[in-house]
Design a protein around this motif. Structure first.
Motif, mmCIF file in Angstrom:
data_model
loop_
_atom_site.group_PDB
_atom_site.id
_atom_site.type_symbol
_atom_site.label_atom_id
_atom_site.label_comp_id
_atom_site.label_asym_id
_atom_site.label_seq_id
_atom_site.Cartn_x
_atom_site.Cartn_y
_atom_site.Cartn_z
ATOM 1 N N ALA A 170 103.121 21.171 19.278
ATOM 2 C CA ALA A 170 104.228 21.537 17.992
ATOM 3 C C ALA A 170 105.170 22.213 17.925
ATOM 4 O O ALA A 170 104.773 23.416 18.276
ATOM 5 N N LEU A 171 106.645 22.246 18.056
ATOM 6 C CA LEU A 171 107.685 22.909 18.460
ATOM 7 C C LEU A 171 107.567 23.636 16.740
ATOM 8 O O LEU A 171 107.384 23.367 16.204
ATOM 9 N N PRO A 172 108.405 24.697 16.850
ATOM 10 C CA PRO A 172 108.965 25.753 18.345
ATOM 11 C C PRO A 172 108.130 26.430 19.215
ATOM 12 O O PRO A 172 107.077 26.512 18.847
ATOM 13 N N MET A 173 108.218 26.240 20.230
ATOM 14 C CA MET A 173 107.515 27.253 20.746
ATOM 15 C C MET A 173 108.674 28.610 21.066
ATOM 16 O O MET A 173 109.290 28.623 21.078
ATOM 17 N N VAL A 174 107.098 29.878 21.524
ATOM 18 C CA VAL A 174 107.695 31.287 20.497
ATOM 19 C C VAL A 174 107.077 31.883 22.217
ATOM 20 O O VAL A 174 106.224 31.928 23.138
ATOM 21 N N TRP A 175 108.513 33.105 22.568
ATOM 22 C CA TRP A 175 108.105 33.410 24.139
ATOM 23 C C TRP A 175 108.364 35.544 23.311
ATOM 24 O O TRP A 175 109.153 35.665 22.034
ATOM 25 N N ARG A 176 106.655 35.515 23.582
ATOM 26 C CA ARG A 176 106.290 37.091 23.216
ATOM 27 C C ARG A 176 105.581 37.868 24.228
ATOM 28 O O ARG A 176 105.559 37.910 25.246
ATOM 29 N N ALA A 177 106.863 39.339 24.027
ATOM 30 C CA ALA A 177 106.986 39.996 25.317
ATOM 31 C C ALA A 177 105.624 41.043 24.871
ATOM 32 O O ALA A 177 105.163 41.335 23.696
ATOM 33 N N ASN A 178 105.387 41.898 25.435
ATOM 34 C CA ASN A 178 103.660 42.474 25.971
ATOM 35 C C ASN A 178 104.477 44.140 24.686
ATOM 36 O O ASN A 178 103.967 44.671 24.137
ATOM 37 N N ASP A 179 105.450 44.405 24.654
ATOM 38 C CA ASP A 179 105.723 45.330 23.262
ATOM 39 C C ASP A 179 105.965 44.459 21.803
ATOM 40 O O ASP A 179 105.694 45.658 20.953
ATOM 41 N N GLY A 180 105.776 43.320 22.048
ATOM 42 C CA GLY A 180 104.892 42.368 20.867
ATOM 43 C C GLY A 180 106.506 41.512 19.921
ATOM 44 O O GLY A 180 106.224 41.213 18.915
ATOM 45 N N SER A 181 107.691 41.893 19.997
ATOM 46 C CA SER A 181 109.102 41.409 20.218
ATOM 47 C C SER A 181 108.968 39.792 20.373
ATOM 48 O O SER A 181 107.798 39.464 21.788
ATOM 49 N N SER A 182 109.257 39.268 19.659
ATOM 50 C CA SER A 182 108.990 37.320 20.120
ATOM 51 C C SER A 182 110.802 36.867 19.929
ATOM 52 O O SER A 182 111.831 37.566 18.848
ATOM 53 N N LYS A 183 110.645 35.419 20.394
ATOM 54 C CA LYS A 183 111.631 34.740 20.109
ATOM 55 C C LYS A 183 111.588 32.925 20.441
ATOM 56 O O LYS A 183 111.189 33.218 21.317
ATOM 57 N N VAL A 184 112.542 32.163 19.613
ATOM 58 C CA VAL A 184 112.161 30.426 20.122
ATOM 59 C C VAL A 184 112.958 30.364 21.289
ATOM 60 O O VAL A 184 113.486 30.723 21.183
ATOM 61 N N ILE A 185 111.738 29.462 21.569
ATOM 62 C CA ILE A 185 112.551 29.065 23.109
ATOM 63 C C ILE A 185 112.552 27.498 22.924
ATOM 64 O O ILE A 185 111.896 27.402 22.672
ATOM 65 N N GLU A 186 112.793 26.758 23.801
ATOM 66 C CA GLU A 186 113.382 25.634 24.245
ATOM 67 C C GLU A 186 112.505 25.497 25.291
ATOM 68 O O GLU A 186 111.999 26.458 26.633
#
Length: 150
Positions: free
Chosen positions: A101-117
């Motif tokens: 199920a979308l959205p998919m999320v990119w999460r950096a090693n510092d814990g920050s994240s964002k929705v990506i396509e």
């Protein structure tokens, strides 16, 4: 014709359902585009998980999940960038034909994240050379034996 830019999706309002997937309408996406994005993600990530065995399945309450991700979910490490891709699972199959199920999320090693396509997710995977070294993910797999004719 729609020309989405990576990271530009803003999920504003729900406009309907396709199966168990909510369809989100944005300035750039129609319900047809959203459905195509979901089908592309299902095909791509089912193949990636099947061929590399790289996913970590998250099924238990109490785990630290990125915003926008609920249980059940799968995380896929991106070792080259020390980040992870996260996907919600709408159906988990013992046979390996999962539905995401979308959205998919990119999460950096510092814990920050964002929705990506989907296009950005595929680009991140393609840029991570570790996905092409299957024995590193699955030491039991013998790629040479798989290449030899039977």
């Amino acid at each position: 014709m729609n020309d989405p830019q990576p990271g530009s999706v803003q999920y504003d309002r729900t406009v309907g359902m396709v199966g168990t997937q909510e369809i989100f309408m944005t300035d750039q996406y129609s319900p047809v585009n959203a459905f195509a994005e979901r089908m592309s993600a299902n095909c791509f990530f089912n193949a990636l998980l099947r061929e590399t065995g790289c996913g970590t399945w998250h099924m238990q309450e109490g785990e630290q999940l990125p915003d926008g991700i609920g249980l059940p979910a799968v995380s896929i490490p991106l070792p080259a960038s020390s980040a992870e891709l996260w996907l919600n699972i709408s159906y988990h199959s013992e046979c390996g034909r999962h539905q995401f199920a979308l959205p998919m999320v990119w999460r950096a090693n510092d814990g920050s994240s964002k929705v990506i396509e989907m296009a950005e997710a595929a680009e991140l995977v393609a840029q991570d050379f570790s996905f092409f070294l299957a024995p590193l993910w699955n030491p039991e797999r013998n790629l040479l034996a798989e290449l030899r004719p039977v």
